[in-house]
Design a protein around this motif. Structure first.
Motif, PDB file in Angstrom:
ATOM      1  N   TYR A 277       0.830  -1.212   0.000  1.00 56.41           N
ATOM      2  CA  TYR A 277       0.000   0.000   0.000  1.00 56.41           C
ATOM      3  C   TYR A 277       0.861   1.257   0.000  1.00 56.41           C
ATOM      4  CZ  TYR A 277      -3.062   3.717   1.598  1.00 56.41           C
ATOM      5  OH  TYR A 277      -3.735   4.905   1.704  1.00 56.41           O
ATOM      6  N   PRO A 278       0.489   2.233  -0.838  1.00 60.61           N
ATOM      7  CA  PRO A 278      -0.571   2.202  -1.853  1.00 60.61           C
ATOM      8  C   PRO A 278      -0.010   1.777  -3.207  1.00 60.61           C
ATOM      9  CG  PRO A 278       0.230   4.438  -1.594  1.00 60.61           C
ATOM     10  CD  PRO A 278       1.036   3.588  -0.654  1.00 60.61           C
ATOM     11  N   ASP A 279      -0.792   1.042  -3.963  1.00 63.44           N
ATOM     12  CA  ASP A 279      -0.342   0.608  -5.282  1.00 63.44           C
ATOM     13  C   ASP A 279      -1.215   1.178  -6.400  1.00 63.44           C
ATOM     14  OD1 ASP A 279      -2.643  -0.841  -4.959  1.00 63.44           O
ATOM     15  OD2 ASP A 279      -1.682  -2.818  -5.068  1.00 63.44           O
ATOM     16  N   ARG A 280      -2.040   2.159  -6.061  1.00 65.02           N
ATOM     17  CA  ARG A 280      -2.869   2.854  -7.046  1.00 65.02           C
ATOM     18  C   ARG A 280      -3.250   4.224  -6.490  1.00 65.02           C
ATOM     19  NH1 ARG A 280      -8.348   1.793  -5.344  1.00 65.02           N
ATOM     20  NH2 ARG A 280      -8.491  -0.033  -3.958  1.00 65.02           N
ATOM     21  N   PRO A 281      -3.832   5.094  -7.313  1.00 66.23           N
ATOM     22  CA  PRO A 281      -4.164   6.450  -6.859  1.00 66.23           C
ATOM     23  C   PRO A 281      -5.109   6.459  -5.653  1.00 66.23           C
ATOM     24  CG  PRO A 281      -4.251   6.339  -9.240  1.00 66.23           C
ATOM     25  CD  PRO A 281      -4.067   4.926  -8.764  1.00 66.23           C
ATOM     26  N   ILE A 282      -4.978   7.478  -4.829  1.00 68.40           N
ATOM     27  CA  ILE A 282      -5.800   7.681  -3.646  1.00 68.40           C
ATOM     28  C   ILE A 282      -6.751   8.847  -3.908  1.00 68.40           C
ATOM     29  CG2 ILE A 282      -5.765   8.374  -1.207  1.00 68.40           C
ATOM     30  CD1 ILE A 282      -2.970   7.074  -1.053  1.00 68.40           C
ATOM     31  N   ARG A 283      -7.981   8.700  -3.469  1.00 64.78           N
ATOM     32  CA  ARG A 283      -8.964   9.779  -3.597  1.00 64.78           C
ATOM     33  C   ARG A 283      -9.030  10.557  -2.291  1.00 64.78           C
ATOM     34  NH1 ARG A 283     -15.517   8.985  -4.087  1.00 64.78           N
ATOM     35  NH2 ARG A 283     -15.049   7.643  -2.300  1.00 64.78           N
ATOM     36  N   MET A 284      -8.837  11.872  -2.387  1.00 71.72           N
ATOM     37  CA  MET A 284      -9.068  12.744  -1.243  1.00 71.72           C
ATOM     38  C   MET A 284     -10.395  13.456  -1.476  1.00 71.72           C
ATOM     39  SD  MET A 284      -6.915  15.945   0.407  1.00 71.72           S
ATOM     40  CE  MET A 284      -5.647  14.953   1.205  1.00 71.72           C
TER      41      MET A 284
ATOM     42  N   ILE B 164      -3.046  21.313  -0.628  1.00 75.99           N
ATOM     43  CA  ILE B 164      -1.668  21.386  -0.123  1.00 75.99           C
ATOM     44  C   ILE B 164      -1.226  20.022   0.393  1.00 75.99           C
ATOM     45  CG2 ILE B 164      -0.209  22.319   1.725  1.00 75.99           C
ATOM     46  CD1 ILE B 164      -1.848  24.931   1.479  1.00 75.99           C
ATOM     47  N   LEU B 165      -2.078  19.397   1.196  1.00 76.09           N
ATOM     48  CA  LEU B 165      -1.726  18.099   1.763  1.00 76.09           C
ATOM     49  C   LEU B 165      -1.748  16.992   0.723  1.00 76.09           C
ATOM     50  CD1 LEU B 165      -3.574  18.277   5.205  1.00 76.09           C
ATOM     51  CD2 LEU B 165      -1.164  18.727   4.689  1.00 76.09           C
ATOM     52  N   ALA B 166      -2.661  17.078  -0.244  1.00 73.62           N
ATOM     53  CA  ALA B 166      -2.721  16.066  -1.303  1.00 73.62           C
ATOM     54  C   ALA B 166      -1.424  16.040  -2.100  1.00 73.62           C
ATOM     55  CB  ALA B 166      -3.906  16.349  -2.227  1.00 73.62           C
ATOM     56  N   GLU B 167      -0.893  17.210  -2.379  1.00 71.02           N
ATOM     57  CA  GLU B 167       0.368  17.291  -3.127  1.00 71.02           C
ATOM     58  C   GLU B 167       1.512  16.650  -2.359  1.00 71.02           C
ATOM     59  OE1 GLU B 167       3.311  20.690  -5.134  1.00 71.02           O
ATOM     60  OE2 GLU B 167       1.561  21.295  -3.960  1.00 71.02           O
ATOM     61  N   ARG B 168       1.596  16.915  -1.061  1.00 67.42           N
ATOM     62  CA  ARG B 168       2.674  16.368  -0.253  1.00 67.42           C
ATOM     63  C   ARG B 168       2.490  14.859  -0.032  1.00 67.42           C
ATOM     64  NH1 ARG B 168       6.243  17.055  -1.147  1.00 67.42           N
ATOM     65  NH2 ARG B 168       7.239  16.408   0.806  1.00 67.42           N
ATOM     66  N   PHE B 169       1.244  14.417   0.152  1.00 70.23           N
ATOM     67  CA  PHE B 169       0.980  12.985   0.306  1.00 70.23           C
ATOM     68  C   PHE B 169       1.366  12.233  -0.961  1.00 70.23           C
ATOM     69  CE2 PHE B 169      -0.726  13.584   4.320  1.00 70.23           C
ATOM     70  CZ  PHE B 169      -1.297  12.433   4.834  1.00 70.23           C
ATOM     71  N   ALA B 170       1.068  12.800  -2.112  1.00 67.90           N
ATOM     72  CA  ALA B 170       1.419  12.157  -3.379  1.00 67.90           C
ATOM     73  C   ALA B 170       2.929  11.970  -3.485  1.00 67.90           C
ATOM     74  CB  ALA B 170       0.892  12.978  -4.552  1.00 67.90           C
ATOM     75  N   ALA B 171       3.663  12.980  -3.063  1.00 61.72           N
ATOM     76  CA  ALA B 171       5.126  12.891  -3.132  1.00 61.72           C
ATOM     77  C   ALA B 171       5.661  11.841  -2.166  1.00 61.72           C
ATOM     78  CB  ALA B 171       5.736  14.258  -2.817  1.00 61.72           C
ATOM     79  N   GLU B 172       5.078  11.759  -0.974  1.00 62.54           N
ATOM     80  CA  GLU B 172       5.552  10.813   0.040  1.00 62.54           C
ATOM     81  C   GLU B 172       5.147   9.376  -0.267  1.00 62.54           C
ATOM     82  OE1 GLU B 172       7.502  11.226   2.692  1.00 62.54           O
ATOM     83  OE2 GLU B 172       7.801  13.346   2.228  1.00 62.54           O
ATOM     84  N   LEU B 173       3.925   9.203  -0.781  1.00 67.24           N
ATOM     85  CA  LEU B 173       3.388   7.855  -1.001  1.00 67.24           C
ATOM     86  C   LEU B 173       3.653   7.324  -2.410  1.00 67.24           C
ATOM     87  CD1 LEU B 173      -0.041   8.340   0.816  1.00 67.24           C
ATOM     88  CD2 LEU B 173       2.001   7.169   1.699  1.00 67.24           C
ATOM     89  N   LYS B 174       4.196   8.184  -3.263  1.00 62.20           N
ATOM     90  CA  LYS B 174       4.554   7.793  -4.641  1.00 62.20           C
ATOM     91  C   LYS B 174       3.341   7.342  -5.450  1.00 62.20           C
ATOM     92  CE  LYS B 174       8.777   8.399  -3.232  1.00 62.20           C
ATOM     93  NZ  LYS B 174       9.438   9.706  -3.490  1.00 62.20           N
TER      94      LYS B 174
ATOM     95  N   GLU C 254       1.961  13.091   9.934  1.00 59.29           N
ATOM     96  CA  GLU C 254       2.851  13.653  10.958  1.00 59.29           C
ATOM     97  C   GLU C 254       4.118  14.220  10.328  1.00 59.29           C
ATOM     98  OE1 GLU C 254       4.772  12.436  15.292  1.00 59.29           O
ATOM     99  OE2 GLU C 254       4.101  10.842  13.924  1.00 59.29           O
ATOM    100  N   LYS C 255       4.693  13.491   9.374  1.00 58.26           N
ATOM    101  CA  LYS C 255       5.923  13.937   8.711  1.00 58.26           C
ATOM    102  C   LYS C 255       5.690  15.203   7.901  1.00 58.26           C
ATOM    103  CE  LYS C 255       9.485  12.448   5.436  1.00 58.26           C
ATOM    104  NZ  LYS C 255       9.949  11.358   4.524  1.00 58.26           N
ATOM    105  N   VAL C 256       4.610  15.217   7.128  1.00 56.60           N
ATOM    106  CA  VAL C 256       4.312  16.358   6.264  1.00 56.60           C
ATOM    107  C   VAL C 256       4.097  17.625   7.082  1.00 56.60           C
ATOM    108  CG1 VAL C 256       2.497  17.313   4.775  1.00 56.60           C
ATOM    109  CG2 VAL C 256       3.424  15.034   4.307  1.00 56.60           C
TER     110      VAL C 256
END
Length: 318
Positions: free
Chosen positions: A23-30, A46-56, A268-270
């Protein structure tokens, strides 16, 4: 049969563990329960952009506003608990909603798992720059001089803005009448245009407009914000009410613990990243991560604290 059942169970656990490890192996919906262009929407992106970078993986933002945010939040509650639907909620969606909606289709505590609090914010009282009052005392005097109460807008019946308006009316002795809107963007438009006296909106929406002097601020419910340091709080202006107002991130209840942990640690990291801290301050939000379990306990306590406000204001579940 018992041995086979145990073996099957072990195999299932191993497969489940492998799936969660990927996880995750596909796009996430916010899914955001806010109108596009509003403060909650900006925070989410703002958070979606940072989550995308962290979760790839891409984090796709979807807006679903209405009924004080409860329509979008209800959609999240019904979503698969697999970590591929996340949301951001606030006081309106997870603390005040059970005080307003009798047949609410979700339980704000039991239907979700909190990934943690994002930070502290506030509700700011704004007016057109030509509005004659500049603070609570002047607003009270103006209201007393009128035959009809001063009209104020929020983003819906039962919203945090609505409740902060009722707190001002009750504890600040200001004659006010509530006018519910569908979203904060429309409130801002009508305040700027002078079509409504006051707007009670979230800091994320109002801060840019206040700092750019497109509107003026009369007070902050409840605590003074570092984003608008010159605007006094309710308590500083004689309104005896002081509660924390939090933004938080949620997933549907039943989301596997390893997935919850991955998302929580990402949040927490973001929230420790300097650029994110500054962007949130620009929205009137002081980044302050609180773990999911602690945040859920705080929500439960806040529901009871605001119930008294609802009772005195005559706000009954509809």
């Amino acid at each position: 049969m018992k041995k086979l059942s145990a073996a099957a169970m072990m195999a299932g656990l191993l497969i489940s563990g492998a799936v969660h490890a990927d996880y995750p192996d596909r796009p996430i919906r916010m899914l955001l329960p806010f109108s596009a262009g509003g403060g909650g929407d900006t925070l989410g992106r703002i958070l979606a952009e940072r989550f995308a970078a962290e979760l790839k993986q891409p984090v796709i933002v979807e807006n679903k506003p209405g009924a004080g945010g409860t329509i979008g939040i209800a959609t999240v509650a019904r979503s698969a608990p697999d970590g591929y639907t996340i949301t951001i909620g606030g006081m309106t969606t997870h603390v005040l909603s059970p005080l307003v909606y009798q047949n609410l289709s979700y339980d704000p505590i039991k239907s979700f798992t909190s990934l943690g609090a994002i930070g502290n914010s506030a509700i700011i009282v704004i007016a057109n720059n030509d509005f004659p009052a500049n603070n609570v005392a002047e607003l009270r005097k103006l209201a007393d001089s009128r035959k009809e109460p001063v009209q104020y807008a929020s983003w819906g019946v039962g919203s945090t803005g609505h409740f902060c308006g009722e707190v001002m009316a009750q504890k600040g002795n200001v004659k006010l009448t509530h006018v519910p809107y569908k979203g904060t963007t429309q409130v801002m438009t009508d305040v700027i245009g002078g079509h409504i006296d006051l707007g009670f909106v979230d800091m994320a929406t109002a801060t840019p407009m206040v700092t750019q002097h497109k509107v003026k601020a009369l007070a902050v419910c409840t605590k003074r914000s570092p984003s608008t340091p010159d605007v006094p709080s309710y308590k500083e202006q004689g309104i005896d009410f002081d509660r924390d107002l939090n933004w938080a991130m949620y997933v549907p209840a039943g989301t596997p613990a390893p997935v919850v942990q991955r998302l929580s640690s990402t949040l927490e990291k973001v929230l420790k990243e300097p650029d994110v801290i500054q962007k949130l301050l620009g929205l009137g939000i002081t980044a302050n991560y609180i773990s999911g379990p602690k945040h859920e306990k705080a929500n439960a306590a806040d529901i009871e604290a605001w119930r008294a406000v609802a009772k005195e204001a005559g706000i009954k579940p509809q």
